[in-house]
Scaffold this motif. Sequence first.
Motif, mmCIF file in Angstrom:
data_model
loop_
_atom_site.group_PDB
_atom_site.id
_atom_site.type_symbol
_atom_site.label_atom_id
_atom_site.label_comp_id
_atom_site.label_asym_id
_atom_site.label_seq_id
_atom_site.Cartn_x
_atom_site.Cartn_y
_atom_site.Cartn_z
ATOM 1 N N GLU A 159 39.257 23.636 21.328
ATOM 2 C CA GLU A 159 39.237 23.761 22.841
ATOM 3 C C GLU A 159 38.585 22.767 23.580
ATOM 4 N N GLY A 163 40.609 24.539 31.786
ATOM 5 C CA GLY A 163 41.099 25.804 32.026
ATOM 6 C C GLY A 163 40.324 26.785 31.333
ATOM 7 N N ASN A 164 39.302 26.428 30.640
ATOM 8 C CA ASN A 164 38.338 27.503 30.164
ATOM 9 C C ASN A 164 37.034 27.432 30.282
ATOM 10 N N ASN A 165 36.560 27.833 31.473
ATOM 11 C CA ASN A 165 35.241 27.499 31.755
ATOM 12 C C ASN A 165 34.070 28.213 31.002
ATOM 13 N N THR A 174 29.245 31.953 27.266
ATOM 14 C CA THR A 174 30.492 32.782 27.496
ATOM 15 C C THR A 174 31.590 32.013 28.028
ATOM 16 N N PHE A 175 32.645 32.127 27.264
ATOM 17 C CA PHE A 175 33.962 31.144 27.804
ATOM 18 C C PHE A 175 34.769 32.303 28.424
ATOM 19 N N SER A 176 35.600 31.803 29.389
ATOM 20 C CA SER A 176 36.252 32.743 30.330
ATOM 21 C C SER A 176 37.591 33.061 29.687
ATOM 22 N N VAL A 177 38.029 32.297 28.439
ATOM 23 C CA VAL A 177 39.174 32.619 27.487
ATOM 24 C C VAL A 177 38.493 32.520 26.277
ATOM 25 N N ALA A 178 39.185 33.549 25.316
ATOM 26 C CA ALA A 178 38.621 33.639 23.872
ATOM 27 C C ALA A 178 39.007 32.637 23.155
ATOM 28 N N LEU A 179 37.971 32.035 22.439
ATOM 29 C CA LEU A 179 38.247 30.714 21.532
ATOM 30 C C LEU A 179 39.208 31.072 20.403
#
Length: 202
Positions: A159, A163-165, A174-179
């Motif tokens: 990643e 686009g993944n804050n 904490t990521f805004s989109v799952a890894l």
Amino acid sequence: IVNNIIDDVNGLSIDGTSNGEMHIFNNTIVNGEEGYVLDGSAGTMMNNIAQNMSGDSYKNTGGLTTATNNLSGDATSPNDTYDNKTVEFMDSANKDFRLASTDTEASGNGADLSADANYAFSTDIVGNNRATGNGWDMGAYEANRAIYRSVGTNSAVLEDGSGNNLTISGSIATFSVALPNNVGVGDVIEYDCDGDNDGLGS
């Protein structure tokens, strides 16, 4: 006098002559004539670097109450252990005097001054935290640390952050989109918190 870089001075870089009590912490002096010239001034001197001086790096430091962890490119440091040492900077030719991640002389060899009675501080010249588990560095900059991976599934980037804050609160990231599900032992998060695009955070 804390967290300064002094480069290419014709004369005395830090002149304590005839001054009262002085506290000189985590400075980097390079390419000058004479470095720290105190002429018997009282006070403390800790975690300083002097490199590539045409004259003495340290002179007349005998009046100091405390002098520890001061590194010198010649034999004039008030601390014999740190005489005749060569520091690895990021890019001396282009005036980048951050400690290189490969440096072994100044990196991790400073004294922790976060609770110093004279002047307590815990950041370097650009505001990066010092002593983040790797030891307190000498000089004005806290070195970036090389990352060594123990075990990993592959060398690909899982990643890239676009686009993944990422939000960090305390010790939780904490990521805004799952890894991806194939994150394993040895995979690492590189967070360029100082914004210098060198691939290493602090």
